[in-house]
Scaffold this motif. Sequence first.
Motif, short mmCIF file in Angstrom:
data_model
loop_
_atom_site.label_atom_id
_atom_site.label_comp_id
_atom_site.label_asym_id
_atom_site.label_seq_id
_atom_site.Cartn_x
_atom_site.Cartn_y
_atom_site.Cartn_z
N LYS A 538 0.83 -1.20 0.00
CA LYS A 538 0.00 0.00 0.00
C LYS A 538 0.88 1.27 0.00
O LYS A 538 0.59 2.24 -0.71
CB LYS A 538 -0.92 0.01 1.22
CG LYS A 538 -1.97 -1.11 1.24
CD LYS A 538 -3.10 -0.81 0.29
CE LYS A 538 -4.23 -1.81 0.46
NZ LYS A 538 -5.33 -1.57 -0.50
N LEU A 539 1.92 1.26 0.81
CA LEU A 539 2.79 2.43 0.90
C LEU A 539 3.52 2.68 -0.41
O LEU A 539 3.69 3.83 -0.84
CB LEU A 539 3.80 2.25 2.04
CG LEU A 539 3.22 2.20 3.46
CD1 LEU A 539 4.34 1.97 4.48
CD2 LEU A 539 2.46 3.47 3.79
N LYS A 540 3.94 1.61 -1.07
CA LYS A 540 4.64 1.75 -2.35
C LYS A 540 3.69 2.35 -3.39
O LYS A 540 4.10 3.20 -4.21
CB LYS A 540 5.14 0.39 -2.82
CG LYS A 540 6.02 0.48 -4.06
CD LYS A 540 6.62 -0.87 -4.39
CE LYS A 540 7.51 -0.77 -5.62
NZ LYS A 540 8.12 -2.09 -5.98
N SER A 541 2.43 1.95 -3.32
CA SER A 541 1.44 2.49 -4.25
C SER A 541 1.23 3.99 -4.02
O SER A 541 1.15 4.78 -4.96
CB SER A 541 0.12 1.74 -4.09
OG SER A 541 -0.90 2.33 -4.86
N ILE A 542 1.16 4.38 -2.74
CA ILE A 542 1.00 5.80 -2.41
C ILE A 542 2.20 6.61 -2.90
O ILE A 542 2.06 7.69 -3.49
CB ILE A 542 0.82 5.98 -0.89
CG1 ILE A 542 -0.54 5.42 -0.45
CG2 ILE A 542 0.94 7.44 -0.47
CD1 ILE A 542 -0.74 5.37 1.06
N ALA A 543 3.40 6.08 -2.66
CA ALA A 543 4.62 6.78 -3.06
C ALA A 543 4.70 6.96 -4.57
O ALA A 543 5.28 7.94 -5.06
CB ALA A 543 5.84 6.02 -2.55
N GLY A 544 4.11 6.02 -5.32
CA GLY A 544 4.22 6.05 -6.77
C GLY A 544 3.21 6.94 -7.46
O GLY A 544 3.27 7.10 -8.69
N SER A 545 2.27 7.53 -6.72
CA SER A 545 1.27 8.39 -7.35
C SER A 545 1.64 9.85 -7.12
O SER A 545 2.61 10.17 -6.44
CB SER A 545 -0.11 8.11 -6.77
OG SER A 545 -0.32 8.83 -5.58
N ASN A 546 0.86 10.73 -7.71
CA ASN A 546 1.10 12.16 -7.48
C ASN A 546 -0.12 12.85 -6.88
O ASN A 546 -0.25 14.06 -6.91
CB ASN A 546 1.47 12.84 -8.80
CG ASN A 546 0.39 12.67 -9.86
OD1 ASN A 546 -0.68 12.13 -9.57
ND2 ASN A 546 0.67 13.14 -11.07
N ARG A 547 -1.02 12.06 -6.30
CA ARG A 547 -2.24 12.61 -5.70
C ARG A 547 -1.95 13.14 -4.28
O ARG A 547 -0.95 12.77 -3.66
CB ARG A 547 -3.31 11.53 -5.63
CG ARG A 547 -3.82 11.08 -7.00
CD ARG A 547 -5.01 10.14 -6.85
NE ARG A 547 -4.59 8.84 -6.29
CZ ARG A 547 -4.27 7.78 -7.03
NH1 ARG A 547 -4.30 7.86 -8.35
NH2 ARG A 547 -3.93 6.65 -6.45
N PRO A 548 -2.86 13.96 -3.75
CA PRO A 548 -2.72 14.37 -2.34
C PRO A 548 -2.75 13.14 -1.43
O PRO A 548 -3.38 12.13 -1.76
CB PRO A 548 -3.96 15.25 -2.11
CG PRO A 548 -4.39 15.68 -3.46
CD PRO A 548 -4.03 14.58 -4.40
N ILE A 549 -2.07 13.23 -0.29
CA ILE A 549 -2.04 12.13 0.67
C ILE A 549 -2.71 12.60 1.95
O ILE A 549 -2.25 13.55 2.60
CB ILE A 549 -0.60 11.70 0.99
CG1 ILE A 549 0.14 11.29 -0.29
CG2 ILE A 549 -0.60 10.55 2.00
CD1 ILE A 549 1.64 11.08 -0.08
N VAL A 550 -3.81 11.95 2.33
CA VAL A 550 -4.48 12.24 3.59
C VAL A 550 -3.87 11.35 4.67
O VAL A 550 -3.91 10.11 4.56
CB VAL A 550 -5.99 11.99 3.49
CG1 VAL A 550 -6.64 12.12 4.86
CG2 VAL A 550 -6.63 12.96 2.51
N VAL A 551 -3.29 11.94 5.68
CA VAL A 551 -2.70 11.22 6.81
C VAL A 551 -3.67 11.32 7.99
O VAL A 551 -3.88 12.38 8.55
CB VAL A 551 -1.33 11.80 7.19
CG1 VAL A 551 -0.81 11.17 8.48
CG2 VAL A 551 -0.33 11.59 6.06
N GLY A 552 -4.32 10.21 8.32
CA GLY A 552 -5.32 10.22 9.39
C GLY A 552 -6.66 9.76 8.85
O GLY A 552 -6.71 9.06 7.84
N PRO A 553 -7.77 10.16 9.47
CA PRO A 553 -7.84 10.99 10.68
C PRO A 553 -7.47 10.19 11.93
O PRO A 553 -7.77 9.00 12.00
CB PRO A 553 -9.32 11.41 10.73
CG PRO A 553 -10.04 10.31 10.01
CD PRO A 553 -9.11 9.81 8.96
#
Length: 888
Positions: A538-553
Motif C-alpha cells: 500500500k505504501l509503495k502504491s502511495i509513493a508512486g502516485s502524485n495525488r494528495p495524501i491524507v494522513v489520518g484521521p
Amino acid sequence: MKKKKIFFLMRHSGYIRNYDSVIDEFAKRGYEVRLGIAKMNKMYPHERVEAFVSSIHGVSYCLLPYFVSRWDGAKKLVRRLQDYLRYLDPKYERAVKLKERAELRVPKPLKMFLHSTIKGDEKKVWRGINMLRRLEKSIPVNEEIKNFLEKEKPDIFLITPLIDFGAAQLEWLKAAKELGIRTVLCVASWDNLTNKGLIQIEPDVVIVWNEFQKEEAVKLHRIPEDKVFTTGAQCYDKWFHRKPSTTKEEFCRKVGFEAGAEFILYVGSSPFIAPEEVKFVEKWIEKIRASRNDKISRLGILIRPHPQNAKQWDSVDLSHYGNVAIYPRGGANPVDEESKRDYYDSIYHCEAVVGINTSAMVESAILNKPVFTIVTPEFETTQEGTLHFHHLVKGGLLYISKDFDTHLSQLEDVLDGDGSHTERIKGFVEKFIRPHGINRDATEVFVDRVEEFITKPAPKRSPLTTDSYLLRPLMAVLSIAVMYATGMRGKALLPDVRKVSNIKKKVRHAASSIKRVARGAEGLITGAGSEEAWVLTKLKSIAGSNRPIVVGPWLSEVGFELLYWIPFVNWVVKNYGLDRERIIVISRGGAEPWYGDIHSKYVDIFDYFNEQEFKEKNTERINATGGQKHNEISEFDKEIIERAKREIGSDRFDWLHPSFMYQLFKSYWRRESPISFVEKYTHYEAIDKKHIKGVDLSLPDEYVAVKFYFSPCFPDTPENRQAVAELLHRLSNRIDVVLLSTNIDIDDHSDFADTSAGNIHLIKDSMTLRNNLTVQTRVIAGAKAFMGTYGGFSYLAPFYGVPSVAFYSQEDKFLPVHLDVAYRAFRMLKFGAFDKLTKKSYVSEDPAVTPDRRHEFTILNINNLDILDYISTGEVAYDSRLQRTGKA
C-alpha cells in the motif's frame, strides 16, 4: 442444594442502574448472580461497581475479554446489513435521522443497491433480512466465548441491551444458545426496540415493559408473541417508594429561586435528540416571559441538562431573564444517593415538566406531573420522526403543541385547571410503567418471570442445517474479502472452520488457496510477511502516485499518536521520499505542533464536529469496530473525509490511514515480533517548539506541568485521589504548578482538578475543544518537568526535552511493550537515561550523593511518593540492581 446461577451480560457497567433492584431481588431469593460487563462506563466506574457488588451477598462480576474472530469481516457485514434493512421498512419512512445513522455503517454501493431494489417494500425487507440470517447461521460460533461460558456454567443467561448496531453482544447470545443455556433478552429502555438495530438472533424469552413494546418486538423484530412477556419498568420502582428530601422552600433556595416560588422544570434531551438545545430553550423562555398571563410569565424556570448533553450549558448565562436556574449545570445521572435526591426533588417540587424527547418525561408521570412538549422544525426528526416518541402521545402523557402560542395556552389550562390531568397521567402509568398493577413493583414481576422460566427444561441444542454447512465456504471467502477491503487483517481463517467431513476439506482448500495467492503475491513483491507485505504494498502504491495524501484521521489515544503513529508517518515520509506538499494531516483538538513540518496542511476534526457529535460518533465507531484502536476504516472516518473534501482539494487522493500502522505493529503488541520490528518502521525525532503557534498564556517563570487523569492503570479510587493531592501539596510548596485539567469530555478519562494546595494555576479557561492540545503542549514544552498519569501526555514531555515522571497504581493494567518502546524512543532522541524507580529506590539523606544526570523519563508507582524528593533536590541514589547508582 446448589444455588442456581444467573449470568447477566451487560454492554457496559452503566446498565447496572437499570437492573440494580432486579439483581438485589435475585440475590435475596438465593440465586448466584454473575455480572459479565463488557466495559466500564463513567456512570458506573470500577469503584462504584465494586461497592454495589460487595453490598449484596451472592453477587459478583467480571470484565469480559474481547475475542478477535477470523470471521469478523463476514459477521460485521451481515449484521450491519440487517440493521440497515429494517430502516427501509415503510414504518420508518419519517424516521429520517434514524435512517441516516444506519446508512453510515453500510458501504455506499450496497446501500444504493438495496435502496433501489427494495424501495420500501416490507416483504422484500424481511426477505432480505431472513436471507442474511441464513448466512449468519453458517458462521461458526466463537469457540473462545463458548469456552468462557462453559467455565461459568450458568443455569440461565440474561443479556442487555443487545440492540446496538451490529451488536458485538450477539456473539455471546449465539454461543449461549448453541450451548443449550436458557437465554433471556432484557429490554433496557423505552426506545430500545425502535431506535437502533434488530434483534438478529432470537432469544428464548424477551422481557419488555408493556404492551407497546411487546407489539414492537413482534411487529418490528418478528419475535413470536408467546416468547415476549411484559413485566413493567423495574428501573423506575425506586421513584414509587421515595419521598422528597427537602421542603419546597429549601429546594428553591438550593437552586437559587426565591423560597417557595412556583417553577416549571425543563428536562434536557440527549445529543442525538437535541444537539442544539440551548437556542431552543432561550426562545422558549422568551415566550414564557412574554405571556400575558402573570402566573405563567412569573414562573421560575429550572433547567436540568441531560448528563450526556450538558457541555453546551457550561458558559450559558440566563440570569437576564430573571428567576431562571440551571441545576445541576453539568448534568447528573441519578445513580448515587445525592443525585437521586436532587433529581426526585426537582420533579416533586415543580408545577409542570417540559422537554423535547427524554426518559425524564416518563419518570415525571410517576410523580403526577403534567408533561409538555413542542414539536418544532429543528427537532421534528427526533420527535415525531422516532417511533418511541409516539408512545408518550398515544399513552396520553404528553400535552403536545406545534407552536409556542398553543403551548402557553396548554400551560395556562393545566396550571389553572381542576387537576383533571391526574387521571390522564395515572392511566399512562398503569399502561406504560406498571401494567401488572400500579401498586405492584415491576421488579417482583420481572424476577417471577425469570424464576418461572429457569424451572423449565433447558432448550435443546439446535444442530446446524445442511445449507449452513454449504454456505460456510461462501462466508469464508466473504470474510477474507471484507478483511482485505477494510484493513481488518486478522488471523488465518482456516483453523476456525469446523470439521464437517469432506465439506471441511473443501472449505480449507478453497480458503487456503485464496489466502496463499493474495499473500504470496504480496510476499513476492516485498519479501515480507503477510501483514507487513500488505502495508508495504500500500505504501509503495502511495509513493508512486502524485495525488494528495491524507494522513489520518487520528481518533484514538494521545499516547499511541505520539509513540507510534507520528513516528511511523515520519518513517514513511523519509523512507519513500514523499513530497510534503502532498500531505494533509487530519487529527483533533489542536495536535498540529506534534506533526512538525512533514505536512503542507493540517485539518482539525473539531472544525467540523462539536464535542457531543464527536463523542457520539466516536463511541459508535468503537462499538461498531470492537475497540478504541483504529484497526479499520470506520463510517466516522468516511464522514470526516467527506466534510474535509474542500481542504483536501480533490476527490482523488491517497489515504494513509492509521489502520496501516495498527496492522503493521500488532505482531509486536502480541509479542510475536521483537521490539526491533517497531524500530524498523519508525523514526523518532524531537519536536521543535517553533510549531506551537497561536497560544498566549500568562505562566510562572518556573513551574512543573501536571496532568492526572483516571484510567485502568490509575483508577479513580480514594487512595489514588489522596496520593495525588499529597503529591500536589508537596510539589506546590516548592515550585509553581500548572494543572492541565480541562472542561472537555470526549472520552472515558476524567481529569483530577483539585486546586486546594497553594501555588497551583489552572489554564482550563484558555482551552477550547479546538485548541486544547496546543495549549497543553505549550505548557509542557515550557515546564521544568512534567508529572502525571502514565501514558498519553507523559510521552509528550520528552519530545520537548522536558523531564517526565509518570505514575500508575495497577501495573497489570498496562502493557509493558509500550513502556519498552518509550524507553528506546527517548534514547534515540539522545535525551537522557531512563530508569524505572521501584520500592528498592530510596532518597539519599546525604546531600553529597547526587545522580550523575537527571532522569528524563520515569515511571513510578503512586505508592512510592517518598521517592519524589529528588525532583526538587536532585538527591537520589539507586541500589545495585538498577542501571546506575547515585555515585559519580
